[in-house]
Design a protein around this motif. Structure first.
Motif, PDB file in Angstrom:
ATOM      1  N   UNK A   6       0.802  -1.066   0.079  1.00 39.06           N
ATOM      2  CA  UNK A   6      -0.130   0.147  -0.147  1.00 39.06           C
ATOM      3  C   UNK A   6       0.792   1.177  -0.022  1.00 39.06           C
ATOM      4  N   UNK A   7       1.949   1.276   0.826  1.00 40.80           N
ATOM      5  CA  UNK A   7       2.829   2.507   0.815  1.00 40.80           C
ATOM      6  C   UNK A   7       3.465   2.483  -0.418  1.00 40.80           C
ATOM      7  N   UNK A  40      -2.705   8.568   6.110  1.00 38.84           N
ATOM      8  CA  UNK A  40      -3.616   8.613   7.650  1.00 38.84           C
ATOM      9  C   UNK A  40      -4.327   7.325   7.679  1.00 38.84           C
ATOM     10  N   UNK A  41      -4.832   6.886   6.420  1.00 37.71           N
ATOM     11  CA  UNK A  41      -5.425   5.474   6.638  1.00 37.71           C
ATOM     12  C   UNK A  41      -4.716   4.434   7.130  1.00 37.71           C
ATOM     13  N   UNK A  42      -3.458   4.559   6.679  1.00 38.50           N
ATOM     14  CA  UNK A  42      -2.257   3.358   7.116  1.00 38.50           C
ATOM     15  C   UNK A  42      -1.797   3.601   8.463  1.00 38.50           C
ATOM     16  N   UNK A  82      -2.496  15.199  13.653  1.00 43.63           N
ATOM     17  CA  UNK A  82      -1.847  16.471  13.447  1.00 43.63           C
ATOM     18  C   UNK A  82      -0.780  16.550  12.335  1.00 43.63           C
ATOM     19  N   UNK A  83       0.161  15.496  12.264  1.00 43.35           N
ATOM     20  CA  UNK A  83       1.086  15.755  10.950  1.00 43.35           C
ATOM     21  C   UNK A  83       0.466  15.785   9.832  1.00 43.35           C
ATOM     22  N   UNK A  84      -0.580  15.225   9.601  1.00 40.69           N
ATOM     23  CA  UNK A  84      -1.194  14.968   8.192  1.00 40.69           C
ATOM     24  C   UNK A  84      -1.804  16.436   8.200  1.00 40.69           C
ATOM     25  N   UNK A  85      -2.597  16.968   9.226  1.00 43.69           N
ATOM     26  CA  UNK A  85      -3.186  18.469   9.060  1.00 43.69           C
ATOM     27  C   UNK A  85      -2.062  19.295   8.539  1.00 43.69           C
ATOM     28  N   UNK A 107       7.526  10.445   5.075  1.00 36.44           N
ATOM     29  CA  UNK A 107       6.615   9.832   6.237  1.00 36.44           C
ATOM     30  C   UNK A 107       7.771   9.173   7.171  1.00 36.44           C
ATOM     31  N   UNK A 108       7.057   9.016   8.322  1.00 37.23           N
ATOM     32  CA  UNK A 108       8.051   8.325   9.310  1.00 37.23           C
ATOM     33  C   UNK A 108       8.429   6.786   8.803  1.00 37.23           C
ATOM     34  N   UNK A 109       9.844   6.891   8.238  1.00 37.75           N
ATOM     35  CA  UNK A 109      10.150   5.690   7.628  1.00 37.75           C
ATOM     36  C   UNK A 109      10.410   4.381   8.253  1.00 37.75           C
TER      37      UNK A 109
END
Length: 130
Positions: A6-7, A40-42, A82-85, A107-109
């Protein structure tokens, strides 16, 4: 589909920057928002990102960027939201009347750097080169 796939599907929808020495993909505004929704979904937080423009076919940094760190008292779920916002608001604030801005999302790898994901990402990098 597995988490890693998915990623990979989300990231590989962008323009590969690997041949320029940047280990990521660039997304137009619309696609960047899609990627953020997918993260966000993942449940993958976004640590930051950069803005690029392509000049003569090469990515050039605009030196505009954002970052987000988790607060000590913040839950993982709150940090994700918050990070997505923050990323979404930043991307939507960038003035690009000619749609020339592209966004690199970090992203947070730690959540996606598995052996399977890295092998698959390398395969995508090679495919995009040809």
């Amino acid at each position: 589909m597995t988490f890693d796939k998915d990623v990979i599907k989300l990231l590989s929808a962008g323009t590969s920057l690997h041949e320029y020495g940047i280990c990521n993909w660039a997304f137009n505004r619309r696609d960047a928002i899609v990627v953020l929704d997918g993260f966000k979904k993942l449940k993958i937080p976004v640590l930051g990102g950069d803005v690029y423009k392509f000049e003569n076919g090469n990515p050039v940094s605009t030196y505009e960027n954002w970052y987000c760190e988790q607060f000590e008292d913040e839950s993982h779920e709150e940090f994700i939201s918050r990070s997505i916002l923050i990323a979404t608001e930043f991307i939507n604030r960038i003035d690009s009347k000619d749609n020339s801005s592209f966004f690199v999302i970090v992203p947070d790898r730690a959540l996606i750097d598995t052996d399977e994901a890295l092998v698959e990402l390398k395969r995508h990098w090679q495919v995009q080169k040809h």
